[in-house]
Design a protein around this motif. Structure first.
Motif, PDB file in Angstrom:
ATOM      1  N   TYR A 142       9.893  -6.809  -3.155  1.00  0.00           N
ATOM      2  CA  TYR A 142       8.798  -6.048  -2.030  1.00  0.00           C
ATOM      3  C   TYR A 142       7.600  -6.183  -2.259  1.00  0.00           C
ATOM      4  CZ  TYR A 142      13.463  -3.584  -2.581  1.00  0.00           C
ATOM      5  OH  TYR A 142      14.783  -3.374  -2.434  1.00  0.00           O
ATOM      6  N   ILE A 143       6.942  -6.282  -3.357  1.00  0.00           N
ATOM      7  CA  ILE A 143       5.305  -6.470  -3.602  1.00  0.00           C
ATOM      8  C   ILE A 143       5.294  -7.754  -4.513  1.00  0.00           C
ATOM      9  CG2 ILE A 143       3.181  -5.620  -4.202  1.00  0.00           C
ATOM     10  CD1 ILE A 143       4.256  -2.779  -3.940  1.00  0.00           C
ATOM     11  N   PRO A 144       5.405  -9.080  -4.067  1.00  0.00           N
ATOM     12  CA  PRO A 144       5.293 -10.138  -4.844  1.00  0.00           C
ATOM     13  C   PRO A 144       3.964 -10.207  -5.624  1.00  0.00           C
ATOM     14  CG  PRO A 144       4.822 -10.826  -2.585  1.00  0.00           C
ATOM     15  CD  PRO A 144       5.255  -9.398  -2.607  1.00  0.00           C
ATOM     16  N   ALA A 184      -3.871  -3.807  -7.547  1.00  0.00           N
ATOM     17  CA  ALA A 184      -4.049  -4.023  -8.769  1.00  0.00           C
ATOM     18  C   ALA A 184      -4.557  -2.387  -9.525  1.00  0.00           C
ATOM     19  CB  ALA A 184      -4.607  -5.009  -9.262  1.00  0.00           C
ATOM     20  N   LYS A 185      -5.243  -2.038  -8.698  1.00  0.00           N
ATOM     21  CA  LYS A 185      -6.215  -0.791  -9.134  1.00  0.00           C
ATOM     22  C   LYS A 185      -4.959   0.225  -8.977  1.00  0.00           C
ATOM     23  CE  LYS A 185      -9.393   2.313 -10.000  1.00  0.00           C
ATOM     24  NZ  LYS A 185      -8.727   3.630 -10.037  1.00  0.00           N
ATOM     25  N   ILE A 186      -4.145   0.514  -7.926  1.00  0.00           N
ATOM     26  CA  ILE A 186      -3.315   1.554  -7.641  1.00  0.00           C
ATOM     27  C   ILE A 186      -2.235   1.393  -8.626  1.00  0.00           C
ATOM     28  CG2 ILE A 186      -1.740   2.590  -6.071  1.00  0.00           C
ATOM     29  CD1 ILE A 186      -3.509   1.386  -3.742  1.00  0.00           C
ATOM     30  N   LEU A 187      -1.948   0.031  -9.059  1.00  0.00           N
ATOM     31  CA  LEU A 187      -0.818  -0.265  -9.931  1.00  0.00           C
ATOM     32  C   LEU A 187      -1.128   0.513 -11.360  1.00  0.00           C
ATOM     33  CD1 LEU A 187       0.601  -3.735  -8.976  1.00  0.00           C
ATOM     34  CD2 LEU A 187       1.499  -1.515  -8.433  1.00  0.00           C
ATOM     35  N   ALA A 204       9.836   2.125  -9.934  1.00  0.00           N
ATOM     36  CA  ALA A 204      10.800   0.902 -10.200  1.00  0.00           C
ATOM     37  C   ALA A 204      10.970   0.130  -8.669  1.00  0.00           C
ATOM     38  CB  ALA A 204      12.187   1.519 -10.169  1.00  0.00           C
ATOM     39  N   LEU A 205      10.746   0.926  -7.587  1.00  0.00           N
ATOM     40  CA  LEU A 205      10.458   0.152  -6.458  1.00  0.00           C
ATOM     41  C   LEU A 205       9.301  -0.667  -6.329  1.00  0.00           C
ATOM     42  CD1 LEU A 205      11.486   2.672  -3.515  1.00  0.00           C
ATOM     43  CD2 LEU A 205      12.503   0.601  -4.056  1.00  0.00           C
ATOM     44  N   VAL A 206       8.212  -0.219  -6.710  1.00  0.00           N
ATOM     45  CA  VAL A 206       6.749  -0.680  -6.599  1.00  0.00           C
ATOM     46  C   VAL A 206       7.034  -2.232  -7.626  1.00  0.00           C
ATOM     47  CG1 VAL A 206       4.526  -0.706  -7.301  1.00  0.00           C
ATOM     48  CG2 VAL A 206       5.720   1.099  -6.486  1.00  0.00           C
ATOM     49  N   ASP A 207       7.659  -1.988  -8.718  1.00  0.00           N
ATOM     50  CA  ASP A 207       7.703  -2.916  -9.702  1.00  0.00           C
ATOM     51  C   ASP A 207       8.679  -4.194  -9.348  1.00  0.00           C
ATOM     52  OD1 ASP A 207       6.222  -1.990 -11.364  1.00  0.00           O
ATOM     53  OD2 ASP A 207       7.911  -1.092 -12.613  1.00  0.00           O
ATOM     54  N   ILE A 226       0.782  -1.031  -0.063  1.00  0.00           N
ATOM     55  CA  ILE A 226      -0.104   0.126  -0.062  1.00  0.00           C
ATOM     56  C   ILE A 226       0.902   1.017  -0.080  1.00  0.00           C
ATOM     57  CG2 ILE A 226      -1.682   1.290   1.324  1.00  0.00           C
ATOM     58  CD1 ILE A 226      -2.879  -1.373  -0.098  1.00  0.00           C
ATOM     59  N   MET A 227       1.537   1.180   0.835  1.00  0.00           N
ATOM     60  CA  MET A 227       2.765   2.320   1.143  1.00  0.00           C
ATOM     61  C   MET A 227       3.366   2.959  -0.177  1.00  0.00           C
ATOM     62  SD  MET A 227       4.207   2.569   4.917  1.00  0.00           S
ATOM     63  CE  MET A 227       4.931   0.866   4.676  1.00  0.00           C
ATOM     64  N   LEU A 228       4.036   1.839  -0.794  1.00  0.00           N
ATOM     65  CA  LEU A 228       4.819   2.074  -2.136  1.00  0.00           C
ATOM     66  C   LEU A 228       4.004   2.432  -3.241  1.00  0.00           C
ATOM     67  CD1 LEU A 228       7.725  -0.550  -1.754  1.00  0.00           C
ATOM     68  CD2 LEU A 228       7.815   1.893  -1.040  1.00  0.00           C
ATOM     69  N   PRO A 229       3.052   1.629  -3.600  1.00  0.00           N
ATOM     70  CA  PRO A 229       2.326   2.089  -4.814  1.00  0.00           C
ATOM     71  C   PRO A 229       1.593   3.438  -4.364  1.00  0.00           C
ATOM     72  CG  PRO A 229       1.827  -0.160  -4.297  1.00  0.00           C
ATOM     73  CD  PRO A 229       2.678   0.509  -3.203  1.00  0.00           C
ATOM     74  N   ASN A 230       0.767   3.739  -3.419  1.00  0.00           N
ATOM     75  CA  ASN A 230       0.196   5.030  -3.118  1.00  0.00           C
ATOM     76  C   ASN A 230       1.295   6.210  -3.285  1.00  0.00           C
ATOM     77  OD1 ASN A 230      -2.506   4.393  -2.889  1.00  0.00           O
ATOM     78  ND2 ASN A 230      -2.360   3.930  -0.653  1.00  0.00           N
ATOM     79  N   SER A 231       2.549   5.931  -2.678  1.00  0.00           N
ATOM     80  CA  SER A 231       3.601   7.245  -2.808  1.00  0.00           C
ATOM     81  C   SER A 231       3.862   7.451  -4.167  1.00  0.00           C
ATOM     82  CB  SER A 231       4.932   6.756  -2.080  1.00  0.00           C
ATOM     83  OG  SER A 231       4.570   6.730  -0.385  1.00  0.00           O
ATOM     84  N   ALA A 232       4.050   6.355  -5.004  1.00  0.00           N
ATOM     85  CA  ALA A 232       4.480   6.651  -6.488  1.00  0.00           C
ATOM     86  C   ALA A 232       3.278   7.126  -7.037  1.00  0.00           C
ATOM     87  CB  ALA A 232       4.684   5.090  -6.802  1.00  0.00           C
TER      88      ALA A 232
END
Length: 460
Positions: free
Chosen positions: A132-134, A144-147, A125-128, A91-97
């Protein structure tokens, strides 16, 4: 204090949701007891607290910076288990990105957009990173929606950068064409740009440049040879004579007998006596004729022949010619003011002719084609000629010298009826995707400095 107690205190503080204190406690614990049995778990929870602290503050940049700093070290440590952290990382990484990407697309400057979009891509790149996020967590609906939103915003940002680059390149080419007097190429470049990016039509910088291009067009409205041949006879025809069969009903009106009006029907102009309904004469002009004959005074009518591109003044009583002008190209509906005829050809040639003789008194060409006829304002002594696109031309009714060119910005062929003139006000309807914008313009002194007074949008 024992290692177990230090670790337990740090865990309680973290569980309470206050992240500054547990970070401090975990630092003390790991500094004094780096090999304790709970040290691996403490290293993960400490990073968890570091990320949660800035994420809770909506400090997206610092959240990503901390993730870039600490997550790779944890990923290389075989002794730690990242699974407890992954529940929040998803949640934290995708929302920040996503927040960084959205912020980038709102950036007003090109340099700021490029810089901030690059930061968003680094966050992505972190999100991908599947460590970190399997994939198992990426497939969850919320994640998936955030991505998908991240991808959409970054694509939007890339599109804005391309748009800005295309705009700058087009503006440079338009300026170059203007400097060289190649206004047609300038308008072509403009039209291509706004077809691709419709919202740029309202760009102040682009509008200012196009006004300069329009001003340049004043110099390009030049006198030309009319190429008109005048004759006193009609065109020869293999048909020597015709018989018109007509029947009338009703009672003749004696007071109107002898008054003949022209009527266009089935490709021919008929002279009809409105007193008794009799047909006085007939002239075939072609089935494609769509310009109505015009009574110009008590004795004469003006007739257009689009088949041969002829304009004729005929005696209204018997249809005999006074003169016939061979225009030599397709033309639009003529306008008669006092003793002058004003005629616009489809190629953009404007003519003023003498009503009595058909002689051409003035002829100029505007630098684009025309699809509606010019309009004459007797009060101001001006001629208003809409261009096929972008411009409204103001000319002297006497010599057709260009006084001003106003950049209206209309699309090609979107003005389908002539303007309406009322004193020094000009009403120009422009078609726009099923509706009409009514533009109200006003001329200044001597027909210069035309200005937009009001634009009434979406008139249906």
């Amino acid at each position: 204090t024992s290692p177990a107690h230090r670790h337990a205190a740090a865990m309680r503080s973290f569980a309470a949701g206050t992240y500054g204190d547990p970070i401090k406690k975990y630092d003390e614990y790991l500094d004094k007891h780096p090999a304790h049995k709970n040290a691996a778990k403490a290293r993960v929870t400490r990073v968890h607290a570091l990320l949660a602290e800035t994420y809770k503050q909506k400090n997206w940049d610092e959240t990503i910076v901390r993730a870039q700093t600490y997550l790779p070290k944890l990923a290389e440590d075989d002794s730690v288990d990242l699974e407890p952290l992954r529940e929040d990382l998803k949640i934290m990484l995708p929302n920040s990105a996503l927040a960084m990407a959205r912020r980038a697309t709102l950036e007003e400057t090109k340099s700021g957009l490029i810089e901030q979009l690059e930061q968003a891509k680094q966050a992505k790149a972190l999100v991908d990173n599947r460590v970190y996020i399997p994939n198992s967590k990426r497939k969850q609906a919320l994640v998936a929606k955030i991505l998908d939103d991240i991808d959409e915003e970054i694509a939007k940002g890339d599109g804005l950068i391309r748009k800005q680059a295309d705009f700058e390149q087009a503006l440079t080419r338009i300026e170059s064409f203007r400097d060289q007097g190649e206004t047609d190429n300038a308008f072509a470049e403009y039209n291509q740009l706004i077809r691709t990016y419709g919202d740029l039509r309202a760009n102040d910088q682009l509008q200012a440049e196009m006004r300069l291009v329009s001003e340049q067009e004043v110099k390009l409205v030049k006198p030309v040879e009319a190429g008109v041949t005048t004759s006193s006879t009609l065109r020869s025809s293999p048909i020597q004579s015709t018989i018109v069969l007509a029947s009338t009903t009703g009672t003749p009106i004696s007071t109107l007998t002898g008054e003949v009006v022209p009527v266009l029907a089935d490709g021919a102009v008929y002279g009809i006596d409105i007193g008794d309904g009799s047909v006085k004469w007939r002239l075939f002009t072609g089935y494609q004729t769509n310009i109505q004959p015009m009574t110009v005074n008590a004795d004469h009518v003006l007739v257009s022949d689009p088949t041969h591109h002829d304009l004729m003044l005929l005696n209204s009583r018997d249809g005999t010619p006074v003169w016939r002008d061979e225009i030599g190209e397709p033309f639009l509906e003529p306008q008669v003011v006092d003793q002058s005829i004003y005629l616009t050809t489809e190629s953009g040639k404007l003519l003023r002719m003498d009503l009595k003789s058909g002689e051409v008194l003035a002829c100029v060409r505007i630098p684009q084609r025309a699809n509606v006829p010019m309009v004459v304002s007797p009060r101001t002594g001006l001629v208003i000629q809409p261009g096929f696109y972008s411009n409204i031309y103001l000319l002297s009714a006497e010599d057709l010298g260009c006084r001003d060119v106003f950049y209206l910005g209309h699309n090609r062929g979107s003005i389908s009826v002539p303007p309406v003139v009322c004193n020094n006000m000009i009403l120009v309807p422009v078609n726009q995707s099923g509706v009409c914008d009514l533009n109200i313009l006003r001329t200044g002194e001597e027909g210069k400095d035309m200005q937009m007074v009001q634009r009434i949008r979406r008139v249906t």
